[in-house]
Enzyme design. Structure first.
Site, PDB file in Angstrom:
ATOM      1  N   ARG A   1      -1.080  12.256  10.178  1.00  0.00           N
ATOM      2  CA  ARG A   1       0.185  12.967  10.386  1.00  0.00           C
ATOM      3  C   ARG A   1       0.287  14.161   9.471  1.00  0.00           C
ATOM      4  NH1 ARG A   1       3.809   7.639  11.244  1.00  0.00           N
ATOM      5  NH2 ARG A   1       3.044   7.414  13.372  1.00  0.00           N
TER       6      ARG A   1
ATOM      7  N   ARG B   1       9.273   2.676  11.352  1.00  0.00           N
ATOM      8  CA  ARG B   1      10.324   2.242  10.416  1.00  0.00           C
ATOM      9  C   ARG B   1      11.662   2.040  11.135  1.00  0.00           C
ATOM     10  NH1 ARG B   1       9.700   8.140   7.703  1.00  0.00           N
ATOM     11  NH2 ARG B   1       7.580   7.341   7.739  1.00  0.00           N
TER      12      ARG B   1
ATOM     13  N   ASP C   1       4.045  -1.253  11.533  1.00  0.00           N
ATOM     14  CA  ASP C   1       3.585   0.070  11.146  1.00  0.00           C
ATOM     15  C   ASP C   1       2.948   0.676  12.389  1.00  0.00           C
ATOM     16  OD1 ASP C   1       2.694   1.682   8.394  1.00  0.00           O
ATOM     17  OD2 ASP C   1       1.423   2.053  10.142  1.00  0.00           O
TER      18      ASP C   1
ATOM     19  N   SER D   1       6.849   7.136  12.950  1.00  0.00           N
ATOM     20  CA  SER D   1       6.744   5.834  12.310  1.00  0.00           C
ATOM     21  C   SER D   1       7.464   4.717  13.058  1.00  0.00           C
ATOM     22  CB  SER D   1       7.310   5.971  10.912  1.00  0.00           C
ATOM     23  OG  SER D   1       7.807   4.756  10.447  1.00  0.00           O
TER      24      SER D   1
ATOM     25  N   ASP E   1       0.797  -1.237   0.000  1.00  0.00           N
ATOM     26  CA  ASP E   1       0.000   0.000   0.000  1.00  0.00           C
ATOM     27  C   ASP E   1       0.828   1.286   0.000  1.00  0.00           C
ATOM     28  OD1 ASP E   1       1.034  -0.362   2.508  1.00  0.00           O
ATOM     29  OD2 ASP E   1      -0.851  -0.221   3.600  1.00  0.00           O
ATOM     30  N   HIS E   2       2.078   1.204   0.426  1.00  0.00           N
ATOM     31  CA  HIS E   2       2.859   2.440   0.554  1.00  0.00           C
ATOM     32  C   HIS E   2       3.561   2.858  -0.734  1.00  0.00           C
ATOM     33  CE1 HIS E   2       2.187   1.905   4.813  1.00  0.00           C
ATOM     34  NE2 HIS E   2       2.918   2.946   5.125  1.00  0.00           N
TER      35      HIS E   2
HETATM   36  C1  MIC Z   1       3.766   6.290   8.353  1.00  0.00           C
HETATM   37  O1  MIC Z   1       2.593   6.563   8.451  1.00  0.00           O
HETATM   38  O2  MIC Z   1       4.680   7.063   8.654  1.00  0.00           O
HETATM   39  C2  MIC Z   1       4.128   4.930   7.855  1.00  0.00           C
HETATM   40  C3  MIC Z   1       4.777   5.084   6.559  1.00  0.00           C
HETATM   41  O3  MIC Z   1       2.981   4.153   7.671  1.00  0.00           O
HETATM   42  C4  MIC Z   1       5.040   4.290   8.883  1.00  0.00           C
HETATM   43  C5  MIC Z   1       5.689   3.066   8.457  1.00  0.00           C
HETATM   44  C6  MIC Z   1       6.800   3.288   7.512  1.00  0.00           C
HETATM   45  O4  MIC Z   1       7.643   4.141   7.740  1.00  0.00           O
HETATM   46  O5  MIC Z   1       6.885   2.535   6.550  1.00  0.00           O
HETATM   47  C7  MIC Z   1       4.441   4.045  10.236  1.00  0.00           C
HETATM   48  O6  MIC Z   1       3.560   4.746  10.620  1.00  0.00           O
HETATM   49  O7  MIC Z   1       4.936   3.193  10.975  1.00  0.00           O
HETATM   50 FE1  SF4 Z   2      -0.348   4.521   5.152  1.00  0.00          FE
HETATM   51 FE2  SF4 Z   2       0.927   5.260   7.406  1.00  0.00          FE
HETATM   52 FE3  SF4 Z   2      -0.621   6.973   6.031  1.00  0.00          FE
HETATM   53 FE4  SF4 Z   2      -1.705   5.004   7.327  1.00  0.00          FE
HETATM   54  S1  SF4 Z   2      -0.545   6.698   8.213  1.00  0.00           S
HETATM   55  S2  SF4 Z   2      -2.232   5.666   5.259  1.00  0.00           S
HETATM   56  S3  SF4 Z   2      -0.238   3.354   7.040  1.00  0.00           S
HETATM   57  S4  SF4 Z   2       1.259   6.029   5.344  1.00  0.00           S
END
Ligand code: MIC
Ligand code: SF4
Length: 755
Positions: free
Chosen positions: A450, A646, A160, A644, A95-96
């Protein structure tokens, strides 16, 4: 088969005993969070009560979910663990890695071509190791998990931070780094510090323009981005029961934004309805039989102060729609006059250029239907859109159903762009500008979670505000940040003054959900013959080389950067364009800390190389130290690593030779990620010692050979004029975590144990 009803029944069967036992050892009635935690102890029923915020406890989660951007590193690590199959049901969701540009059909095709190497890798590893695979376009991980796998009283982890979304269906679901997931995939326990508990009592009832999103925007205002750290937030009260299951998901989802370990709700009718609507009547039936175990004991909700570490009460009848932002999700402003005032004072652009609806937070059928009721009114009342509108449905099931029911058509009649069922702009996968760095100052409003600087479109001048989907739609029509749909009139195409009526919508599709191809691929029963190949010269994927232990003496280490102010995982390892390197450690390391502000010159990616005296980018400087055999140190402020899950934010500095990250305080997942990768994640015993750190400092650890739980470490800081400061550092490593440090990483230890 999408979910495992036998596994769920197993969880429910042992509940009675484990919960009674837990009540006995704790010595009082239990919250829901405690019931779920005590029912998932690795060693079976509890023999003693755990101290909240203190004891490390081993758990046995029921499920694991990974998304494409983090799964690559997680699976690259799992491949080294020496197992033939995952020990716990696991899914991977693509999805990313799908950029939003022209609309779903073209964008998905494009993603499938540019990221085919990565998608094929994930698909074949999934097939090999017994992991369920959700194809690109199937939907956003957390929406798909809620629709298919989450169940009341369950415990899951996911790579995640928004894994917490499944709390909407009464789970304890927690975001972790890939290395944590690897432990559980490999059949080991998952360790977590027993959380503190925050109770949120919701009285009154949501109505009119106020949505579940406003509840969490309010909680974020009250608790701030670090107020939930180390705690589970448990929602209850009449306002909670009256809310839809996906609305509860929205609230739990953004628990990540207050740093909470997770959030959850007690089982109620909304969950029963949602389970049945998503074709899981058997789960609902099973849950109904153990209902009493799926909420807190009645005493808890009667006297919450006696059971939670902190209690907050919000009267939903008094809550109005909020806009949180810019640049941080906890800065909230009421719609209308307050916003006019604040925007003027702070010079936030009043004109709104985009409204974006979607993300794992707000992409349910209910969300789309309520937003579409506003879009329909815009059409009926002859209003022209003042901003552009983009929609990312949460899953193919939501999209298919919303299309069938005419919801997407309403947005399309307003010229909205329907993007892929994927993260899209929420993770910077948005081709908004050709040159984002030099793009103009502007405001956008979105229903995401976010809004850190540069997150959606890479433009540091974009002021992003978070709102409910219905408010986002209304603001996109009005084109103004300070539009108050409860009071303000708009002028339509015929010059008449019109007003919006309150949004309306369906909690669940009246004609039921439908889907043609949900995008799921089941793994082979025995995947041992499946070949996984990673090309030597690939720029997207790289097999991992084990990290070398840092050892018991660290001396002569140089300061790499002293980060000033907010330093989120987006600052440490940016997403957007860099997502393409999430499976290639050396390539992605080139973005290490490029977003962090250097405390000595307030610039980003501009630090002093103490060996040459020259200034340069952070990754280059780190590589120069590493090449010279010099270890380096990163210093940071509060809540370092917020955002995140990550683990790249830990692995990259590790790869570039950073030995220790020393900060005022950490975000939970990031701190664990550092430990897992065999690094030192430490905090100043005296916060003000942060001020002692100078640009030319050299560091000597004086007693690292005595590294032990609950024992401070001593650091000697040698300044350029040869003067010295000796300071104390705190840490939260337990024995097992110190063993990771000694082996060079947690993975090195697993490999050793399996060998
Ligand atoms: C995000 O919302 O920042 C992400 C991308 O979903 C991350 C995960 C990632 O960095 O791949 C998260 O929230 O953990
Ligand atoms: Fe995707 Fe993270 Fe955004 Fe949710 S917050 S839609 S998991 S990038």
């Amino acid at each position: 088969m999408a979910f495992d009803i036998e596994m769920i029944r197993g969880v429910y069967t042992k509940m009675s005993d484990t919960i009674n036992k837990a009540r006995e050892v704790v010595g009082k009635p239990l919250t829901l969070s405690e019931k779920i935690l005590y029912n998932h102890l690795w060693d079976g029923a509890a023999t003693r009560a755990f101290q909240r915020g203190k004891d490390y406890v081993d758990f046995a989660p029921d499920r694991i979910a990974c998304q494409d951007a983090t799964a690559q590193m997680a699976l690259l690590q799992f491949m080294q663990a020496g197992k033939s199959k995952v020990a716990v049901p696991t899914t991977v969701h693509c999805d990313h890695l799908i950029q939003a540009k022209e609309g779903a059909a073209k964008d998905l095709k494009h993603a499938n071509s540019v990221s085919s190497e990565v998608f094929n890798f994930l698909e074949s590893v999934s097939n090999k190791y017994g992991i369920g695979f959700w194809k690109p376009g199937a939907g956003i991980i957390h929406q798909v998990v809620l629709e298919n796998y989450a169940f009341p009283g369950g415990m899951m982890i996911g790579t995640d931070s928004h894994t917490v979304n499944a709390g909407g269906l009464g789970m304890v679901a927690i975001g972790v780094g890939g290395a944590d997931a690897v432990d559980v995939m490999a059949g080991m326990a998952w360790e977590l510090k027993f959380p503190k508990l925050i109770g949120v009592k919701l009285t009154g009832k949501l109505s009119g323009w106020t949505a579940p999103k406003d509840v969490i925007l309010k909680v974020a205002e009250i608790l701030t981005v670090k107020g939930g750290t180390g705690a589970i937030v448990e929602y209850f009260g009449p306002g909670a029961i009256a809310m839809s299951c996906t609305g509860k998901g929205t609230i739990c989802n953004m628990g990540a934004e207050i740093g909470a370990t997770t959030s959850t709700f007690g089982y109620d009718d909304s969950m029963d309805r949602y389970l049945r609507a998503t074709d899981r009547a058997d789960v609902a039936d099973a849950a109904n039989k153990v209902k009493a175990h799926l909420t807190a004991d009645p005493e808890v909700y009667a006297n919450p102060e006696d059971y939670f570490d902190q209690v907050i009460e919000i009267n939903l009848s008094e809550l109005g729609p909020l806009l949180n932002g810019p640049f941080t999700p906890d800065l909230s402003t009421e719609v209308g006059a307050d916003m006019t005032k604040k925007a003027n004072e702070n010079d936030w652009p009043i004109k709104v250029e985009w409204g974006l609806i979607g993300s794992c937070t707000n992409s349910s059928y209910e969300d789309l239907s309520r937003a579409s009721s506003i879009a329909q009114q815009a059409l009926d009342k002859g209003l022209k859109m003042k901003a552009e509108l983009g929609i990312n449905p949460g899953s193919e099931q939501v999209r298919y159903t919303a299309e069938r029911d005419g919801i997407l058509g309403i947005f399309e009649n307003l010229d909205a762009k329907i993007f892929t069922n994927a993260c899209g702009p929420c993770i910077g996968q948005w081709a908004r500008y050709s040159d984002p760095k030099n793009a103009p100052k502007n405001s956008i409003v979105h229903s995401f979670n976010r809004n850190f600087a540069k997150r959606a479109d890479g433009n540091p001048n974009t002021h992003a505000f978070v709102a409910s989907p219905e408010l986002t739609a209304a603001i996109a029509v009005a084109g103004r940040l300070d539009f108050n749909p409860l009071k303000d009139k708009l002028i339509n195409e015929d010059g008449q003054e019109v007003m919006f009526d309150e949004p309306t919508g369906w909690e669940l599709p009246p004609k039921g959900f439908a889907v043609d191809d949900n995008g799921y691929l089941a793994p082979e029963a025995d995947g041992r013959h499946v070949k996984v190949s990673v090309k030597e010269d690939s720029e997207r994927l790289q097999l991992l080389t084990p990290f070398q232990p840092l050892g018991s003496t660290i001396t002569g280490a140089k300061l790499l950067i002293k980060a000033f102010g907010k330093c989120t995982t987006d600052h440490i390892s940016m997403a957007g364009p860099w997502l393409r390197f999430r499976g290639h450690l050396d390539n992605i390391a080139n973005n290490t800390l490029i977003g962090a502000v250097n405390a000595f010159n307030q610039k980003t990616n501009f630090v002093k190389n103490q060996l040459t005296g020259d200034y340069g980018g952070v990754p280059d400087t780190a590589r120069a130290y590493k090449a010279a055999g010099v270890k380096s140190i990163v210093v940071g402020d509060h809540n370092y690593g917020e955002g995140s899950s990550r683990e790249h934010a830990a692995m990259q500095p590790r790869h570039l030779g950073v030995a220790a990250v020393i900060v005022k305080s950490f975000a939970r997942i990031h701190e664990t990620n550092l430990k897992k990768q065999g690094m030192l994640g430490l905090t100043f015993a005296n916060e003000s010692d942060y001020d002692l750190i100078q640009e030319d400092d050299t560091f000597n650890f004086l007693d690292l050979n005595e590294f032990a739980p609950d024992k401070q470490l001593t650091l000697e800081i040698v300044h350029s004029d040869a003067s010295k400061d000796v300071i104390k550092l705190n840490h939260t490593y337990n024995d097992a975590q110190i063993a990771w440090y000694k082996e060079g990483s947690a993975l090195n230890l697993i490999k050793k144990q399996n060998a």
